[in-house]
Design an enzyme around this catalytic site. Structure first.
Site, PDB file in Angstrom:
ATOM      1  N   ALA A  84       0.823  -1.209   0.000  1.00 14.54           N
ATOM      2  CA  ALA A  84       0.000   0.000   0.000  1.00 14.54           C
ATOM      3  C   ALA A  84       0.860   1.264   0.000  1.00 14.54           C
ATOM      4  CB  ALA A  84      -0.927  -0.021   1.203  1.00 14.54           C
ATOM      5  N   HIS A  85       0.209   2.396  -0.056  1.00 10.94           N
ATOM      6  CA  HIS A  85       0.919   3.680  -0.140  1.00 10.94           C
ATOM      7  C   HIS A  85       1.780   3.955   1.087  1.00 10.94           C
ATOM      8  CE1 HIS A  85      -3.066   5.816   1.277  1.00 10.94           C
ATOM      9  NE2 HIS A  85      -2.823   4.731   1.945  1.00 10.94           N
TER      10      HIS A  85
END
Lengths: 344, 344, 344
Positions: free
Chosen positions: B237-238
Site C-alpha cells: 500500500a501507499h
C-alpha cells in the site's frame, strides 16, 4: 418472448397470464416488470412474495401463492439456466484471422481456423492448434505450444516453453510461466537468483480464471492436470503438481513443490506450505493454512489446518472459553473453602 | 549427453552404465526413461526406488541401491541445478532495438543497448538506462526513470514519476505506482478521493513477481529497498517502506505507511495492518495477521500474530481444549461431592 | 518556494527562517534538507527531533522545540496535503484524441472529448461517454457502455456487455466481467462449464484498484453500488451485489451471490463465503472469514468471524490458556488430596 412459450420450452406448468411479454432474466431481488426470475435455494423463499418479477420459475411442490405468474418445473435451477440462454445475445464471432496489428514471428505455426486478435505478440517457435482463439493483447512466449480449441481472453501472457493442451480456457490478465521464487542466501544476507529453467504444463480441459499466476518450475515441470479448474487471483508456485479434475477457488495460494491430488477442492483463500502432499478427493476449507500432508478424502479446516471434526470441537471449545474460565474460578473458590474447612 | 560426461562435469562418482544417453532433467516422480533426477531432501528418499529416471544424483553417503544408475556428489541439489543448465535452451536474444510497433514519446531517453518490445508504450520524459530490456506490451508512465540492466517482462506497467534502480527484474502484469487507497469520509457517508501525489522508488537488485501491486505514496515515497525480493500477487500500500534484502512471499499484503526493516521475511498470505514497524531480521509466519509492531529478530505467527513460542503454546492449548473441558467437568463433580460430604 | 510563502498559503504561524527555500515534501523519517514534513499522528512525535527536514508542519499546541523551522496550523494533516499539492507536477494532458495505433471498431460510439490511448482495442457496439479517458493498452469488450468522465488506467480489460457509470476510476490491470467460477459436477467427477451469461454493472463514482477481478453474473448482474471503493487485488465473484459507499480493502475476496450492504467496510484479506448477507454499516475486520450473515452495523472479526467483543474475549481466553491449564492441574491435585483425606 411470451410467458406461455417459455413454459412450454422448459416443459413447465404455467400458473398465470401466458400472454405476458418477458424481456429478461434476473434474480428475485433485482428483478423488475418484464423479468422472469427463479427460486431454487429454499433460503430465498421469502423473496418470492416481494419480487417485482413478472414471473417466477418454482419447484413443482411450491406451496405458496405469489402475486406474479409461476412456472412449476422439476428442477428450477436448470430450467432457469435454460431460459437465461433464450435471452442471451452471444458476442458475434468474426471469421478466424490474424489481425493486421498482431506481431507474429515468422517461425510461429498457426493451425486451421485460428483467431489472433489485435496487438497480440507471438514469439518465435510458437505452435497454435486448430480452432484456438487468442484475443487481443495476449503475449505468447518463445516455443509455447498451445493445443486445439483453446480460448485465451485478452492480456493473457505465457512465458517461453509453456505447454498448453486442448480445450483450455484462460481468462484476462493471467500469467503462465513466470519465474519461480527461488534465491540462494549469501553470507551477507543478500540473495542471488536461482535460475528457473523448467516450464509449465497445462493439460486438456483446464480453465484458469483472471489475474492468476502460475510459476515455471525451477527445473522439470509445474503441472496442472486435465480438467482442473482454477479461479481468479490464485497463486501456484514453482514445481507444484496438480492432479485431474481438482478445483482451486479464488485467492488460493500453493507453495513450491507441493503435490495436489485429483478431485481435490481447495476453497477460497486457502494456503498450502511447500513440499506437501494433498491426497485425492481431499477438501481444504476456506482460509485454511495447510502445514502438513492431507490424507486422501480428508476434509481439513483452520489455520493450522486439521480434520474438520477435530477443528469444530476446537472452535467450539474456544468459543466457550470465557465460560470455562468462570467455572475454574468458581472451583478454585470452593476448593479453597474446602481446604480451609479441613485444616480447621 | 552421455551419463559419464555428466558425472565428470559435476565431479561425481558414477555407478552404472556411463554410455546411457540422458536427454532431460525431471523430479523423481515425474521422470521417464532418458531423464536424470536427484535426491536432496531426505523426505523423498523412498521415491528413488520407484522412479523411472535413468539416473539419479544422490548424496555421497546414500546407502540404498537403486534400479537405475547413480551419481554420488557432495551437494546433490547444487549438482542437479548444474546439470539442469546443461539441458537448458535459452531464449535467443534479439539484438537490442526498438520494435517498430512500440510507441515511444519523443522526449524519452533510451540508453545504449536498450530493447523495447512490440506494442510497448513509453510516455514523455522517461529515461531508460543502458542494457535494459522492456518486453512487449509494457507501459512506462510519464517521467519514470529506469536504471541499467533491468528486465521488465511483458505487460508490466509503471505510473508517472516511478524511480527504478539498476538490475531490477519485474515479472508480467505487475503494476507499480497505482494510486494509494485514501479517501476522506463525508458527513453523508460518501467518500472523496485524497490525491495520491507521491511516487514509488524501487532500489537496485530488487525482483518483483507477477501481478504484484505497489501503490504510489499519498505524498513522499513508497520505497522498496535494495535487494528485496517480492513474490507474485503481493499488495504493497501507499507509503510503505521496505528495507534491504527482505523477502515477501506470495499474496502477502502490507497496509499503508507500515515500515518493514531489512532482512525481514514475510511468509505467504501474511497481512500487516497500517502504521506498523517490523524490525530488522524479523520473520512473520504464513497467514499471520500482524496488528502491532514486531521487534527486530522476533518470529511471530498467528492471527493476531504473537511470538511463535507463545503462539505454539496457545495452539497446543486450543487443540487440547476438549480434554481440558472434560477435566473441569470431572472436578466440578468431585468438588460437589466433597462439599456435600462436608455439609453432612 | 519560500517557507514564509508556504506558511502564508496554509494560514499557519511560522517559527524559524521564512527565507528557507523548500523544494519537496517528505515523511519525517525520509526527509532531507530542503524538504518540508508534518506531524499529524502523535505516534510519530518522537521523529520530529530526529528529522532532517528543513521545516515541519505541526499542530498548534505542539509543545516541543525542534531543531528545524515549524509551521503551526489547526489541522496539520490537511495543511500538509495542501502543501504537497504546491509541489506536485501534474502529468501534462494531451488534447483528447484517438491514438492512431488504437483499434476502434466502426460501430463504437465515442463521446465528446474522449481520449483513447495507444494500442487500445475497442470492440463493436461500445459506447464511451463525454470526457472519458481510456489509457494505453486497455481492452473494452463488445457492447460495453462506459459513462462520462471516467478514467481507465493502462491495461484494464472489460468483457462484453459490461455497464460502467459516470466518474468511475479503474486502475491498471483490472479485469471486469470475466466468467464466474461455475461448473456442474459429472458422475465421473469431471466438471462441465455452466455458461456465465450475465454481466457486470459498476455504478457512478466507484473507484477500483489495480489487478482486481470482478466476475460477470451467471445470469442477471454482478453489481457494485454508487460510490463504493475497491482496493488492489480484490476478488468479487459472480452475482455479488455491493451497496453504496462501501469499502473493500486490499486482497478481500467475496464468494458468489453474497450481498454486501451500503457503507460496509471489509478490511484487508477478509473473505466471505457465498450466498451471505452483510448488513448496512457493518464492519468486517482484516483476515476475517465470514461464514454466516452479518447484521447491519455489527463489527465482526476472526475466522470464523463473530462479533468483535465476543471474539476479543475468545482471543484473550486462548492467550491465557496455558495459565488456565496450570490452574486446572493444581485444582486436580488439591481435590485429590481432599478426597484422600475424606476417605481416610
Amino acid at each position: 418472448m411470451k410467458l406461455s412459450d417459455i413454459a412450454e420450452r422448459v416443459g413447465g406448468v404455467l400458473e398465470g397470464n401466458g400472454d405476458l411479454e418477458i424481456t429478461a432474466v434476473a434474480g428475485l431481488r433485482e428483478a423488475a416488470r418484464g423479468d422472469i426470475s427463479f427460486l431454487a435455494n429454499p433460503k430465498y423463499a421469502a423473496q418470492v412474495a416481494g419480487t417485482h418479477a413478472s414471473a417466477v420459475i418454482v419447484p413443482q411442490d411450491w406451496d405458496r401463492a405469489g402475486k406474479c405468474a409461476l412456472i412449476r418445473v422439476e428442477n428450477s435451477d436448470q430450467a432457469f439456466a435454460q431460459v437465461a440462454e433464450f435471452f442471451y445475445e452471444p458476442v458475434p464471432l468474426s471469421p478466424p484471422a490474424v489481425h493486421p496489428t498482431a506481431v507474429v514471428a515468422e517461425g510461429a505455426k498457426l493451425g486451421e481456423g485460428v483467431s489472433i486478435g489485435a496487438h497480440v505478440v507471438i514469439d518465435d517457435g510458437v505452435v497454435v492448434g486448430d480452432g484456438t482463439v487468442i484475443e487481443p493483447q495476449c503475449f505468447i512466449g518463445y516455443k509455447t505450444v498451445i493445443g486445439s480449441n483453446c480460448h485465451f481472453y485478452p492480456q493473457v501472457s505465457t512465458r517461453e516453453f509453456t505447454e498448453i493442451g486442448n480445450n483450455v480456457i484462460v481468462h484476462n490478465g493471467t500469467v503462465i510461466g513466470s519465474d519461480g521464487f527461488g534465491y540462494a542466501v549469501q553470507e551477507d544476507g543478500s540473495r542471488t537468483k536461482i535460475p528457473q529453467i523448467g516450464k509449465v504444463v497445462i493439460e486438456d480441459d483446464v480453465e484458469i480464471g483472471a489475474n492468476v499466476t502460475i510459476d515455471r518450475a525451477r527445473f522439470g515441470k509445474t503441472r496442472i492436470g486435465k480438467g482442473t479448474k482454477i479461479d481468479n487471483l490464485v497463486q501456484i508456485a514453482h514445481n507444484v503438481v496438480v492432479g485431474e479434475h481438482s478445483v482451486m477457488c479464488g485467492q488460493v495460494g500453493v507453495s513450491g513443490s507441493s503435490i495436489i491430488g485429483s478431485k481435490v477442492i481447495l476453497a477460497g483463500q486457502a494456503g498450502l506450505a511447500g513440499h506437501l502432499e494433498v491426497g485425492d478427493g481431499a477438501i481444504v476449507g476456506a482460509q485454511s493454512g495447510v502445514m502438513r500432508d492431507v490424507p486422501a478424502k480428508d476434509f481439513v479446516i483452520g489455520s493450522p489446518a486439521m480434520n474438520h471434526l477435530q477443528a469444530k470441537k476446537v472452535i467450539a471449545g474456544t468459543v466457550t472459553l470465557p465460560k470455562l474460565k468462570e467455572k475454574v474460578k468458581k472451583l478454585e473458590a470452593e476448593v479453597a473453602k474446602l481446604s480451609a474447612a479441613k485444616t480447621v
